[in-house]
Scaffold this motif. Structure first.
Motif, PDB file in Angstrom:
ATOM      1  N   THR A   1       5.194   4.411   2.011  1.00 23.79           N
ATOM      2  CA  THR A   1       5.781   5.741   2.172  1.00 23.79           C
ATOM      3  C   THR A   1       6.201   5.975   3.619  1.00 23.79           C
ATOM      4  O   THR A   1       7.293   6.500   3.884  1.00 23.79           O
ATOM      5  CB  THR A   1       4.783   6.830   1.716  1.00 23.79           C
ATOM      6  OG1 THR A   1       4.452   6.589   0.339  1.00 23.79           O
ATOM      7  CG2 THR A   1       5.355   8.217   1.868  1.00 23.79           C
ATOM      8  N   ALA A   2       5.351   5.573   4.551  1.00 23.68           N
ATOM      9  CA  ALA A   2       5.677   5.732   5.973  1.00 23.68           C
ATOM     10  C   ALA A   2       6.894   4.877   6.346  1.00 23.68           C
ATOM     11  O   ALA A   2       7.780   5.333   7.076  1.00 23.68           O
ATOM     12  CB  ALA A   2       4.473   5.365   6.837  1.00 23.68           C
TER      13      ALA A   2
ATOM     14  N   TYR B   1      10.904  -0.696  -0.056  1.00 17.84           N
ATOM     15  CA  TYR B   1       9.595  -0.079   0.174  1.00 17.84           C
ATOM     16  C   TYR B   1       9.205   0.815  -1.006  1.00 17.84           C
ATOM     17  O   TYR B   1       8.067   0.778  -1.471  1.00 17.84           O
ATOM     18  CB  TYR B   1       9.595   0.755   1.463  1.00 17.84           C
ATOM     19  CG  TYR B   1       9.873  -0.033   2.717  1.00 17.84           C
ATOM     20  CD1 TYR B   1       9.336  -1.295   2.930  1.00 17.84           C
ATOM     21  CD2 TYR B   1      10.692   0.493   3.717  1.00 17.84           C
ATOM     22  CE1 TYR B   1       9.595  -2.009   4.086  1.00 17.84           C
ATOM     23  CE2 TYR B   1      10.950  -0.222   4.884  1.00 17.84           C
ATOM     24  CZ  TYR B   1      10.404  -1.469   5.062  1.00 17.84           C
ATOM     25  OH  TYR B   1      10.661  -2.167   6.207  1.00 17.84           O
ATOM     26  N   GLU B   2      10.151   1.596  -1.474  1.00 16.69           N
ATOM     27  CA  GLU B   2       9.853   2.508  -2.587  1.00 16.69           C
ATOM     28  C   GLU B   2       9.525   1.738  -3.859  1.00 16.69           C
ATOM     29  O   GLU B   2       8.620   2.123  -4.603  1.00 16.69           O
ATOM     30  CB  GLU B   2      11.022   3.470  -2.806  1.00 16.69           C
ATOM     31  CG  GLU B   2      11.131   4.493  -1.688  1.00 16.69           C
ATOM     32  CD  GLU B   2      12.360   5.374  -1.786  1.00 16.69           C
ATOM     33  OE1 GLU B   2      13.312   5.044  -2.539  1.00 16.69           O
ATOM     34  OE2 GLU B   2      12.383   6.403  -1.080  1.00 16.69           O
TER      35      GLU B   2
ATOM     36  N   ASP C   1       0.843  -1.182   0.000  1.00 24.60           N
ATOM     37  CA  ASP C   1       0.000   0.000   0.000  1.00 24.60           C
ATOM     38  C   ASP C   1       0.888   1.244   0.000  1.00 24.60           C
ATOM     39  O   ASP C   1       1.880   1.313   0.725  1.00 24.60           O
ATOM     40  CB  ASP C   1      -0.890  -0.012   1.244  1.00 24.60           C
ATOM     41  CG  ASP C   1      -1.725   1.241   1.361  1.00 24.60           C
ATOM     42  OD1 ASP C   1      -2.721   1.356   0.641  1.00 24.60           O
ATOM     43  OD2 ASP C   1      -1.332   2.113   2.170  1.00 24.60           O
ATOM     44  N   THR C   2       0.521   2.236  -0.792  1.00 24.56           N
ATOM     45  CA  THR C   2       1.341   3.435  -0.952  1.00 24.56           C
ATOM     46  C   THR C   2       1.560   4.174   0.361  1.00 24.56           C
ATOM     47  O   THR C   2       2.694   4.568   0.675  1.00 24.56           O
ATOM     48  CB  THR C   2       0.694   4.383  -1.987  1.00 24.56           C
ATOM     49  OG1 THR C   2       0.540   3.660  -3.216  1.00 24.56           O
ATOM     50  CG2 THR C   2       1.554   5.593  -2.232  1.00 24.56           C
ATOM     51  N   ASP C   3       0.515   4.358   1.151  1.00 32.01           N
ATOM     52  CA  ASP C   3       0.664   5.086   2.417  1.00 32.01           C
ATOM     53  C   ASP C   3       1.579   4.342   3.392  1.00 32.01           C
ATOM     54  O   ASP C   3       2.439   4.951   4.034  1.00 32.01           O
ATOM     55  CB  ASP C   3      -0.704   5.329   3.069  1.00 32.01           C
ATOM     56  CG  ASP C   3      -1.562   6.299   2.273  1.00 32.01           C
ATOM     57  OD1 ASP C   3      -0.999   7.103   1.496  1.00 32.01           O
ATOM     58  OD2 ASP C   3      -2.791   6.259   2.432  1.00 32.01           O
ATOM     59  N   ILE C   4       1.387   3.049   3.477  1.00 31.01           N
ATOM     60  CA  ILE C   4       2.226   2.243   4.375  1.00 31.01           C
ATOM     61  C   ILE C   4       3.672   2.241   3.887  1.00 31.01           C
ATOM     62  O   ILE C   4       4.603   2.459   4.665  1.00 31.01           O
ATOM     63  CB  ILE C   4       1.680   0.807   4.491  1.00 31.01           C
ATOM     64  CG1 ILE C   4       0.333   0.815   5.212  1.00 31.01           C
ATOM     65  CG2 ILE C   4       2.676  -0.106   5.215  1.00 31.01           C
ATOM     66  CD1 ILE C   4      -0.397  -0.503   5.184  1.00 31.01           C
TER      67      ILE C   4
ATOM     68  N   ILE D   1       5.908   0.158  -3.477  1.00 36.00           N
ATOM     69  CA  ILE D   1       4.785   1.088  -3.674  1.00 36.00           C
ATOM     70  C   ILE D   1       4.756   1.583  -5.112  1.00 36.00           C
ATOM     71  O   ILE D   1       3.700   1.881  -5.640  1.00 36.00           O
ATOM     72  CB  ILE D   1       4.797   2.267  -2.676  1.00 36.00           C
ATOM     73  CG1 ILE D   1       6.034   3.132  -2.830  1.00 36.00           C
ATOM     74  CG2 ILE D   1       4.631   1.770  -1.266  1.00 36.00           C
ATOM     75  CD1 ILE D   1       6.066   4.365  -1.933  1.00 36.00           C
TER      76      ILE D   1
END
Length: 133
Positions: free
Chosen positions: A36-37, A107-108, A31-34, A111
């Motif tokens: 990114t965090a 992570y990057e 998930d993009t929000d996760i 996403i």
């Protein structure tokens, strides 16, 4: 660093290299929000580790041990433990930085694959709608 510690560090590095490859191949998505965090947290961790490397590097210049040969030997051992030694704090911190950097990249990528997938699906839907008109 003990052989067990070295093995653990290598295991973590290998695991994150595998996860990064999976993210590159589109097998690992997040998930993009996760994502990114998590990437932001990895950046903060790297910044903290960089500060620790700077501080540990300074420990190579110890003083106050006295003039006895045994004191000088002890001073040298502590300096090697901080920096430049096979089992130095700086070396271990740099290994941690490598792992945290891999985590951030993973992570990057994960996403990014979701964003690519979402865009591809949106493009297909747009194409279907255009065909219905």
């Amino acid at each position: 660093m003990s052989e067990t510690d070295q093995s653990e560090m290598q295991g973590m590095l290998t695991r994150w290299q595998t996860l990064k490859k999976q993210a590159e191949d589109g097998e690992l998505r997040m998930d993009t929000d996760i994502g990114t965090a998590l990437a932001a947290h990895a950046t903060r961790m790297r910044d903290q580790l960089d500060t620790m490397v700077t501080n540990a590097t300074r420990l190579a210049f110890l003083s106050g041990f006295g003039e006895l040969e045994s004191a000088k030997a002890l001073q040298g051992k502590f300096a090697q433990k901080a920096n430049n030694g096979e089992d130095s704090a700086v070396k271990r911190l740099k290994q941690s930085i490598d792992i945290v950097s891999l985590m951030k990249d993973t992570y990057e990528l994960a996403i990014g694959k979701i964003a690519e997938s979402d865009q591809s699906a949106a493009d297909k839907l747009a194409g279907l709608r255009m065909g219905d008109s």
